[in-house]
Design a protein around this motif. Structure first.
Motif, short mmCIF file in Angstrom:
data_model
loop_
_atom_site.label_atom_id
_atom_site.label_comp_id
_atom_site.label_asym_id
_atom_site.label_seq_id
_atom_site.Cartn_x
_atom_site.Cartn_y
_atom_site.Cartn_z
N PRO A 139 51.37 90.41 50.06
CA PRO A 139 50.01 90.19 49.56
C PRO A 139 49.00 90.58 50.64
N THR B 145 45.06 90.56 52.11
CA THR B 145 43.78 89.86 51.97
C THR B 145 42.65 90.85 52.15
N THR C 146 38.41 90.99 52.77
CA THR C 146 37.18 90.26 53.07
C THR C 146 36.00 91.15 52.72
N SER D 15 31.45 89.89 47.33
CA SER D 15 32.35 88.79 47.03
C SER D 15 31.91 88.08 45.75
N ILE E 48 44.58 88.53 41.55
CA ILE E 48 43.75 88.31 42.73
C ILE E 48 43.24 86.88 42.72
N PHE F 252 40.39 83.28 48.55
CA PHE F 252 41.16 83.01 49.76
C PHE F 252 40.19 82.68 50.87
N SER G 299 36.67 85.84 51.01
CA SER G 299 37.96 86.53 51.13
C SER G 299 38.77 86.33 49.86
N PHE G 300 39.65 87.29 49.63
CA PHE G 300 40.48 87.25 48.44
C PHE G 300 41.89 87.66 48.83
N ILE G 301 42.85 87.21 48.03
CA ILE G 301 44.21 87.65 48.27
C ILE G 301 44.69 88.44 47.06
N GLN H 245 47.62 89.72 45.08
CA GLN H 245 49.05 89.46 44.98
C GLN H 245 49.75 90.39 44.02
N LYS I 221 43.91 97.46 48.96
CA LYS I 221 42.59 97.16 49.46
C LYS I 221 41.61 98.28 49.15
#
Ligand SMILES: Nc1ncnc2c1ncn2[C@@H]1O[C@H](COP(=O)(O)OP(=O)(O)OP(=O)(O)O)[C@@H](O)[C@H]1O
Ligand SMILES: [Mg+2]
Length: 592
Positions: free
Chosen positions: A459, A461, A463, A469, A486, A489, A493-495, A497, A509
């Motif tokens: 995964p 991340t 930013t 955002s 998604i 995070f 920020s986001f993760i 997956q 990304k």
């Protein structure tokens, strides 16, 4: 909101706090510790053309404050319920005024610290049509953050704070410009900013640009200020982009926060109601200097291996940038070749078409058939462009167009697929065709069957800047249906997956950043819903690009799927997906 912040700045405040409820629809409140207003001035402030900032005609030409028209508060009072509390340091008590429909409905003394607190409540409460035009809370909040950041960047020596629905989103301590940039755009830029600074007697430029490696696919970290006023200028943006040529990949944008200061008589800020567009007395010179200053900065930090300035020597020689500009030098610059490139107003690159006759020939070939129905009968038909001529032609053509099953497929120039049909041969544009296919697939997905998601092994991340955002958060539910997994995070920020099964892993990304950028390009298209915009963006983004070699099987799938589409002849944006060549048209080209 922007106007209220600027008033606080003009009042000499050193601390400015913005409180927003529901993206500003319920409340926009600005609290400052500036010089306040007397009781009479407080009432006066809401009159049209009441400004304390211009005392004599001459001031008009030397505007040093953000405000000068005496328009803002009057406009605000006409569209929202306003409460003003203000106190000068020298007064015992402050004044509280309530305004509705441009009328003072209450006035009373109030105990408060020196400064001003102005609250706009229920924006457009009395203009329902405009109220309905406001976007979602989240979307409006994004605009609030954008505007807030612009003001905060231009006044790093003022403390700023922004709170949305009770949560402090930005808390910006006083500091240097560099510190402010890092606070706002992210500390990841800490060692990645290059300082730009050139002083001349015509103009000064200062600020920072990001090192080339920080360039992003998403736009958003580009700021221009002229005399400390944020402005939009595609023209000056181009000047910076030019300075970065060959240092960053195409379709990437470098960060920049640049301030150009020049004699106020050399700029006209009255050309736009929100003062965001300005006119330079001599925009070509500003362009040339901006470009040269950025190049110079990049060169100094030895980012450019060679100084291959394709600028005119008059600008290239660094003293042309760093030494005062004499009239003579100005004339020299003006007559230089660079200058001459910019012969058309607002057009950065004016390129003479090299061979017009050739161009025309090609266009004739490509464009829809001529209007005359008899000669139109056999013309090449661009897939979707409906013209009167085409209609006639369609009625004479044999039934529905169908590619011949199992007929040979040939890829040309790694961009087109040529194949016979039951009545002609067609040239399919692989990208356009794929865009249509994906678009229809995503449309189906968004109303039920979601696109399968492929879990990422690792995964990633991501930013983002505060506005991006907020945008991504807003899009998350729809992205979910379209195969993205998604989650939030932490702050901004986001993760990631999982991504749609069709999207190759490895660059999640970049793909998302690019998606946001493309999406933003759509924001002016108010006729589309959020989901529609997202689907169109994703279809465009994921479509096979020209240059990609396709296998026989891939070509077959592409053509079959295209003709299985509900509307196979045009892209969602209305461009043809294929061009059809009927025999008599081709014959005519041969003079038969
Ligand atoms: N926060 C504040 N602190 C002190 N005085 C203020 C504040 N906000 C407004 N004023 C006073 O009210 C006047 C009217 O404000 P308004 O924003 O309508 O006009 P302006 O700032 O002079 O011009 P512009 O319309 O271009 O913004 C200002 O000239 C200023 O004297
Ligand atoms: Mg003002």
């Amino acid at each position: 909101m922007k106007e209220l912040l600027e008033n606080a700045v003009d009042a000499g405040a050193t601390e400015i706090r913005l409180f927003v409820q529901d993206g500003g629809k319920s409340l926009i409140q600005v609290v400052d510790n500036g010089k306040g207003m007397s009781e009479t001035d407080a009432r006066m402030a809401f009159e049209r053309h009441a400004t304390s900032k211009i005392r004599e005609i001459d001031d008009l030409f030397h505007i040093k404050t953000m405000g000068f028209r005496g328009e803002a508060l009057a406009s605000v009072a006409a569209v929202a319920q306003v409460e003003l509390k203000t106190r000068r340091p020298e007064d015992e008590a402050g004044t509280r005024i309530e305004i509705e429909n441009s009328r003072v409905v209450k006035q009373e003394p109030v105990a408060m610290h020196p400064g001003t607190i102005i609250s706009m409540k229920n924006l457009f409460f009395n203009v329902p049509a405009r109220r309905n035009f406001l976007k979602s809370h989240a979307a409006e909040m994004r605009h609030v953050v954008d505007e807030f950041i612009r003001v905060a960047l231009s006044f790093p020596s003022i403390f700023f704070s922004l709170s949305g629905n009770g949560h402090e989103l930005l808390h910006l301590e006083k500091g240097s410009l560099k510190q402010r940039i890092l606070q706002v755009l992210g500390s990841s830029f800490a060692s990645k900013l290059v300082s730009v600074q050139e002083n001349t007697d015509y103009l000064n430029i200062y600020g920072f640009v990001g090192k080339p490696e920080t360039a992003k696919k998403t736009r958003g970290d580009q700021y221009f200020f002229v005399n400390n006023r944020y402005i939009r200028s595609p023209y000056l943006h181009h000047a910076v982009m030019n300075a970065f040529t060959e240092m960053i990949p195409q379709e990437c944008f470098p960060l920049y926060v640049l301030f150009v200061d020049l004699d106020p008589t050399q700029v006209d800020i009255n050309v736009h109601p929100t003062k965001q567009e300005i006119k330079f007395e001599d925009e070509k010179i500003v362009y040339a200097f901006v470009q040269a200053a950025v190049k110079h900065a990049l060169a100094q930090y030895s980012i450019t291996p060679t100084l291959d300035f394709d600028l005119d020597p008059a600008i290239q020689r660094l003293e042309a940038v760093s030494k005062p500009v004499s009239e003579e030098k100005k004339a020299e610059v003006a007559s230089s070749s660079l200058y001459k490139t910019f012969t058309q107003k607002n057009q950065a690159h004016f390129i003479e078409p090299s061979n017009k006759s050739e161009l025309k020939h090609w266009k004739d070939f490509y464009e829809a058939p001529p209007a005359n129905p008899t000669t139109a009968a056999g013309a090449a038909s661009a897939g979707g462009t409906a013209t009167p001529g085409e209609e006639t032609w369609m009625s004479q053509a044999p039934a529905k167009i169908m590619p011949i099953e199992n007929a040979p497929l040939q890829q040309l120039l790694n961009t087109y697929i040529v194949t016979p049909t039951n009545r002609s041969f067609i040239l399919v544009h692989q990208q356009a065709a794929h865009e249509r296919i994906l678009y229809e697939r995503f449309q189906t997905a968004s109303v039920g069957t979601r696109i399968p998601s492929q879990k990422s092994l690792f995964p990633v991340t991501l930013t983002l800047s505060a506005p991006d955002s907020i945008l991504l958060t807003e899009l998350l539910p729809d992205l979910q249906l379209l195969g993205y997994d998604i989650g939030p995070f932490g702050k901004d920020s986001f993760i990631i997956q999982g991504t749609p099964a069709d999207v190759a892993g490895g660059n999640e990304k970049g793909v998302l950043e690019n998606l946001l950028e493309q999406y933003k390009n759509f924001t002016s298209e108010i006729r589309f819903s959020k989901r529609e915009k997202l689907i169109r963006t994703m279809a465009r983004q994921q479509a096979i690009k020209p240059g990609a070699t396709l296998t026989e099987k891939e070509m077959r799938t592409l053509v079959d799927e295209l003709f299985a589409c509900a509307q196979h002849n045009i892209t969602p944006g209305g461009d043809p997906t294929y061009i059809e060549f009927k025999k008599d048209y081709v014959e005519r080209l041969f003079g038969r």
